[in-house]
Design a protein around this motif. Sequence first.
Motif, PDB file in Angstrom:
ATOM      1  N   LEU A 147       0.813  -1.215   0.000  1.00 15.50           N
ATOM      2  CA  LEU A 147       0.000   0.000   0.000  1.00 15.50           C
ATOM      3  C   LEU A 147       0.849   1.269   0.000  1.00 15.50           C
ATOM      4  O   LEU A 147       0.307   2.367  -0.123  1.00 15.50           O
ATOM      5  N   ALA A 148       2.152   1.129   0.127  1.00 12.13           N
ATOM      6  CA  ALA A 148       3.036   2.280  -0.048  1.00 12.13           C
ATOM      7  C   ALA A 148       3.152   2.654  -1.519  1.00 12.13           C
ATOM      8  O   ALA A 148       3.551   3.775  -1.856  1.00 12.13           O
ATOM      9  N   LYS A 149       2.775   1.737  -2.416  1.00 13.18           N
ATOM     10  CA  LYS A 149       2.959   1.934  -3.854  1.00 13.18           C
ATOM     11  C   LYS A 149       1.733   2.536  -4.537  1.00 13.18           C
ATOM     12  O   LYS A 149       1.850   3.107  -5.631  1.00 13.18           O
ATOM     13  N   ALA A 150       0.555   2.359  -3.954  1.00 16.90           N
ATOM     14  CA  ALA A 150      -0.677   2.807  -4.606  1.00 16.90           C
ATOM     15  C   ALA A 150      -1.759   2.975  -3.541  1.00 16.90           C
ATOM     16  O   ALA A 150      -1.666   2.391  -2.450  1.00 16.90           O
ATOM     17  N   PRO A 151      -2.818   3.729  -3.838  1.00 19.06           N
ATOM     18  CA  PRO A 151      -3.869   3.945  -2.844  1.00 19.06           C
ATOM     19  C   PRO A 151      -4.617   2.675  -2.441  1.00 19.06           C
ATOM     20  O   PRO A 151      -5.074   2.563  -1.303  1.00 19.06           O
ATOM     21  N   PHE A 152      -4.757   1.742  -3.398  1.00 24.59           N
ATOM     22  CA  PHE A 152      -5.482   0.510  -3.131  1.00 24.59           C
ATOM     23  C   PHE A 152      -4.632  -0.680  -3.568  1.00 24.59           C
ATOM     24  O   PHE A 152      -3.592  -0.514  -4.201  1.00 24.59           O
ATOM     25  N   MET A 153      -5.062  -1.868  -3.238  1.00 23.67           N
ATOM     26  CA  MET A 153      -4.208  -3.043  -3.396  1.00 23.67           C
ATOM     27  C   MET A 153      -3.823  -3.313  -4.851  1.00 23.67           C
ATOM     28  O   MET A 153      -2.740  -3.801  -5.137  1.00 23.67           O
ATOM     29  N   LEU A 154      -4.720  -3.014  -5.802  1.00 20.24           N
ATOM     30  CA  LEU A 154      -4.418  -3.256  -7.211  1.00 20.24           C
ATOM     31  C   LEU A 154      -4.170  -1.975  -7.990  1.00 20.24           C
ATOM     32  O   LEU A 154      -4.070  -2.018  -9.217  1.00 20.24           O
ATOM     33  N   GLY A 155      -4.067  -0.845  -7.299  1.00 15.36           N
ATOM     34  CA  GLY A 155      -3.792   0.388  -8.024  1.00 15.36           C
ATOM     35  C   GLY A 155      -4.577   1.560  -7.493  1.00 15.36           C
ATOM     36  O   GLY A 155      -4.720   1.745  -6.280  1.00 15.36           O
ATOM     37  N   ASN A 156      -5.151   2.334  -8.400  1.00 14.17           N
ATOM     38  CA  ASN A 156      -5.789   3.593  -8.017  1.00 14.17           C
ATOM     39  C   ASN A 156      -7.259   3.454  -7.638  1.00 14.17           C
ATOM     40  O   ASN A 156      -7.852   4.416  -7.135  1.00 14.17           O
ATOM     41  N   GLN A 157      -7.851   2.291  -7.896  1.00 17.50           N
ATOM     42  CA  GLN A 157      -9.263   2.086  -7.609  1.00 17.50           C
ATOM     43  C   GLN A 157      -9.455   0.881  -6.698  1.00 17.50           C
ATOM     44  O   GLN A 157      -8.744  -0.120  -6.831  1.00 17.50           O
TER      45      GLN A 157
END
Length: 214
Positions: A147-157
Amino acid sequence: MLEYQLYCFAQSGNAYRAALMLNLIGADWQPVYVDFFKGGETRTPKYRAEVNEMGEVPVLAHGTRKLSQSAVILTYLAERAGRFKPDGEDARLEALRWIIFDNQKVNGFLGPYRFLKNFARPAGDPAVLAFLKGRIDGNLGIVDQRLAKAPFMLGNQPTIVDISLAGYLYYPAEEFGFDIAAQFKNIGAWRDRMQALPGWAHPYDLMPGHPLKL
């Protein structure tokens, strides 16, 4: 009768995943209270014959279907609603990978740890709780790094991966004896983002059976 019925109780993080999904997609649904603690309802022959042979919640009733296992329920609802659905084959496989990890190693350890600490009589062996806590810290650390890489587990959504992960992450810190959001900052920020979604509700507000009197 509303379109969906969810067999559940407030203390079940596994059931919370399904209840939260139903609320987030704006489904017409109602909870069906399962007396797990005092009545031992899931262990009765009637429940296993008529509701779920596995003796578990959640169970989603939809028409003539009765679906169990939260990952199956989340997938079914995402397909029907067209929301929180991983987009494309790669994303579907990645979603499956993280949902399995969550079920086995994240909420799969948090659930038993919380049960042994709060609800088991007698309470869990301290050595067992220490073992589980060590695994919990390691596995939540993996999610926190993700979650340091993106807002949600698979990305932005948000997808069904995030809804699965929510299972036990909103129960009070005192039930665990440690504050997940304070210890894992990226998970804490993710929890806030999930909580901001229209339709989000706390497990104790979404499902019946709280407060529990043992």
